[in-house]
Design an enzyme around this catalytic site. Structure first.
Site, PDB file in Angstrom:
ATOM      1  N   HIS A 260      -7.224  -4.511  10.082  1.00  0.00           N
ATOM      2  CA  HIS A 260      -6.937  -4.285   8.655  1.00  0.00           C
ATOM      3  C   HIS A 260      -5.642  -4.981   8.235  1.00  0.00           C
ATOM      4  O   HIS A 260      -4.738  -5.206   9.034  1.00  0.00           O
ATOM      5  CB  HIS A 260      -6.968  -2.800   8.278  1.00  0.00           C
ATOM      6  CG  HIS A 260      -5.818  -1.965   8.722  1.00  0.00           C
ATOM      7  ND1 HIS A 260      -5.973  -0.686   9.194  1.00  0.00           N
ATOM      8  CD2 HIS A 260      -4.484  -2.195   8.739  1.00  0.00           C
ATOM      9  CE1 HIS A 260      -4.796  -0.181   9.482  1.00  0.00           C
ATOM     10  NE2 HIS A 260      -3.869  -1.073   9.216  1.00  0.00           N
TER      11      HIS A 260
ATOM     12  N   GLU B 233      -9.630  -1.848   5.114  1.00  0.00           N
ATOM     13  CA  GLU B 233     -10.273  -1.492   6.375  1.00  0.00           C
ATOM     14  C   GLU B 233     -11.534  -2.334   6.605  1.00  0.00           C
ATOM     15  O   GLU B 233     -12.087  -2.894   5.651  1.00  0.00           O
ATOM     16  CB  GLU B 233     -10.669  -0.008   6.324  1.00  0.00           C
ATOM     17  CG  GLU B 233      -9.481   0.949   6.234  1.00  0.00           C
ATOM     18  CD  GLU B 233      -8.799   1.199   7.579  1.00  0.00           C
ATOM     19  OE1 GLU B 233      -8.656   0.249   8.373  1.00  0.00           O
ATOM     20  OE2 GLU B 233      -8.397   2.352   7.823  1.00  0.00           O
TER      21      GLU B 233
ATOM     22  N   ASP C 282       0.813  -1.216   0.000  1.00  0.00           N
ATOM     23  CA  ASP C 282       0.000   0.000   0.000  1.00  0.00           C
ATOM     24  C   ASP C 282       0.848   1.268   0.000  1.00  0.00           C
ATOM     25  O   ASP C 282       2.068   1.223   0.180  1.00  0.00           O
ATOM     26  CB  ASP C 282      -0.961   0.000   1.207  1.00  0.00           C
ATOM     27  CG  ASP C 282      -0.267  -0.411   2.519  1.00  0.00           C
ATOM     28  OD1 ASP C 282       0.972  -0.429   2.567  1.00  0.00           O
ATOM     29  OD2 ASP C 282      -0.988  -0.699   3.485  1.00  0.00           O
TER      30      ASP C 282
ATOM     31  N   ASN D 243      -7.566  -2.495  14.117  1.00  0.00           N
ATOM     32  CA  ASN D 243      -8.962  -2.813  13.788  1.00  0.00           C
ATOM     33  C   ASN D 243      -9.051  -4.033  12.870  1.00  0.00           C
ATOM     34  O   ASN D 243     -10.100  -4.310  12.304  1.00  0.00           O
ATOM     35  CB  ASN D 243      -9.644  -1.603  13.138  1.00  0.00           C
ATOM     36  CG  ASN D 243      -8.937  -1.163  11.859  1.00  0.00           C
ATOM     37  OD1 ASN D 243      -7.994  -1.820  11.393  1.00  0.00           O
ATOM     38  ND2 ASN D 243      -9.381  -0.056  11.285  1.00  0.00           N
TER      39      ASN D 243
HETATM   40  C1  GLP Z   1      -0.427   0.371   8.584  1.00  0.00           C
HETATM   41  C2  GLP Z   1      -0.100  -0.491   7.365  1.00  0.00           C
HETATM   42  C3  GLP Z   1      -0.337  -1.962   7.608  1.00  0.00           C
HETATM   43  C4  GLP Z   1       0.244  -2.377   8.948  1.00  0.00           C
HETATM   44  C5  GLP Z   1      -0.427  -1.590  10.049  1.00  0.00           C
HETATM   45  C6  GLP Z   1       0.017  -1.978  11.444  1.00  0.00           C
HETATM   46  O1  GLP Z   1      -1.717   0.823   8.623  1.00  0.00           O
HETATM   47  N1  GLP Z   1      -0.851  -0.093   6.210  1.00  0.00           N
HETATM   48  O2  GLP Z   1       0.233  -2.711   6.552  1.00  0.00           O
HETATM   49  O3  GLP Z   1       0.073  -3.748   9.157  1.00  0.00           O
HETATM   50  O4  GLP Z   1      -0.141  -0.212   9.842  1.00  0.00           O
HETATM   51  O5  GLP Z   1       1.150  -1.255  11.806  1.00  0.00           O
HETATM   52  P1  GLP Z   1       2.068  -1.573  13.050  1.00  0.00           P
HETATM   53  O6  GLP Z   1       2.863  -2.754  12.651  1.00  0.00           O
HETATM   54  O7  GLP Z   1       2.898  -0.343  13.212  1.00  0.00           O
HETATM   55  O8  GLP Z   1       1.163  -1.824  14.196  1.00  0.00           O
END
Ligand code: GLP
Length: 245
Positions: free
Chosen positions: A138, A143, A67, A136
């Site tokens: 995702h 989402e 992404d 959440n």
């Molecule tokens: C972002 C990314 C995801 C990732 C998520 C969790 O929103 N788009 O790919 O898994 O954050 O991030 P973290 O690993 O910092 O909790």
């Protein structure tokens, strides 16, 4: 679904890096699906160390990232292209032409999404997809929603995600409201999927995602149906689900 239990973040990172390392050794020109966020940083650091020791060669590896924020380009420190260069690509011998992310500066969403799916297709699909999970549920930026979206698409980020990601920006107003993300089918079509989850803050969503119903309201839950899905989680992340293991 295979569960690899780790002691803590460092242990989970090493174990995840081991899986990726095996993939690169077995298929030197493999296609890695990569993720951003704090979860995979330790994994990238471990892979960099093995590369520096001469144990890994990324010269033929191709990558596609999940992404990118809409509106952010490589010169913005919060863009995912910047994150990937800083945390991984600039430290290994990967050919930058073999690395792919959605272009956050492309204003034509339909064109960019169709283009990105064609990039994934032209590479022959993803051999190993690395994932984290949002608070959440995702994955990428898919989402919680009423239905799963198959291909790369432009999403409106939820307030939960904006709040969670605000820590990386000067203030919440600077967090982009939209992102381009691979879709659920893009992720499910990866031959192998590996998710790293650590910390108590993810314990409840981890239980909901993998010990609850498969539902687009918890996007990661769809991975229960993937034929080669490995969850690498530390004790803290497994604390809510521990009686179900
Ligand atoms: C972002 C990314 C995801 C990732 C998520 C969790 O929103 N788009 O790919 O898994 O954050 O991030 P973290 O690993 O910092 O909790």
């Amino acid at each position: 679904m295979r569960i690899i239990r780790a002691k803590d973040y460092a242990d989970a990172s090493r174990k995840t890096a081991n899986i990726i390392s095996a993939q690169v050794l077995l298929k030197p020109d493999c296609v890695l699906g990569l993720a951003t966020g704090s979860s995979p940083i330790g994994t990238y650091q471990q892979l960099i160390r093995w590369y520096e020791k001469g144990d890994l060669d990324f010269s033929q590896v191709r990558t596609v990232n999940l992404d990118e924020y809409v509106g952010l380009g490589a010169d913005n420190e919060q863009s995912y292209i910047h994150f990937m260069r800083e945390n991984f690509f600039d430290h290994i011998n990967i050919d930058p032409r073999n690395t792919h992310l959605p272009n956050g500066l492309e204003p034509d969403a339909r064109h960019q999404c169709a283009h990105y799916d064609s990039v994934i297709h032209s590479l022959g699909g993803v051999d190993l997809q690395l994932l984290g999970i949002g608070h959440n549920g995702h994955i990428g930026f898919n989402e919680p929603a009423e239905e799963f979206v198959k291909g790369t698409h432009c999403v409106e980020l939820t307030q939960n995600t904006i709040d969670a990601n605000a820590r990386f920006f000067e203030n919440e107003d600077q967090v982009p409201r939209k992102a381009y993300t691979m879709g659920i089918l893009d992720i499910l079509q990866a031959k192998r999927v590996v998710m790293i989850v650590t910390g108590e803050g993810k314990a409840q969503i981890l239980k909901d995602a993998f010990w609850g119903p498969v539902t687009p309201k918890v996007p990661a839950s769809i991975l229960q149906l993937h034929p080669d899905f490995t969850l690498v989680a530390d004790e803290a992340a497994l604390s809510v689900a521990k009686d179900l293991l």
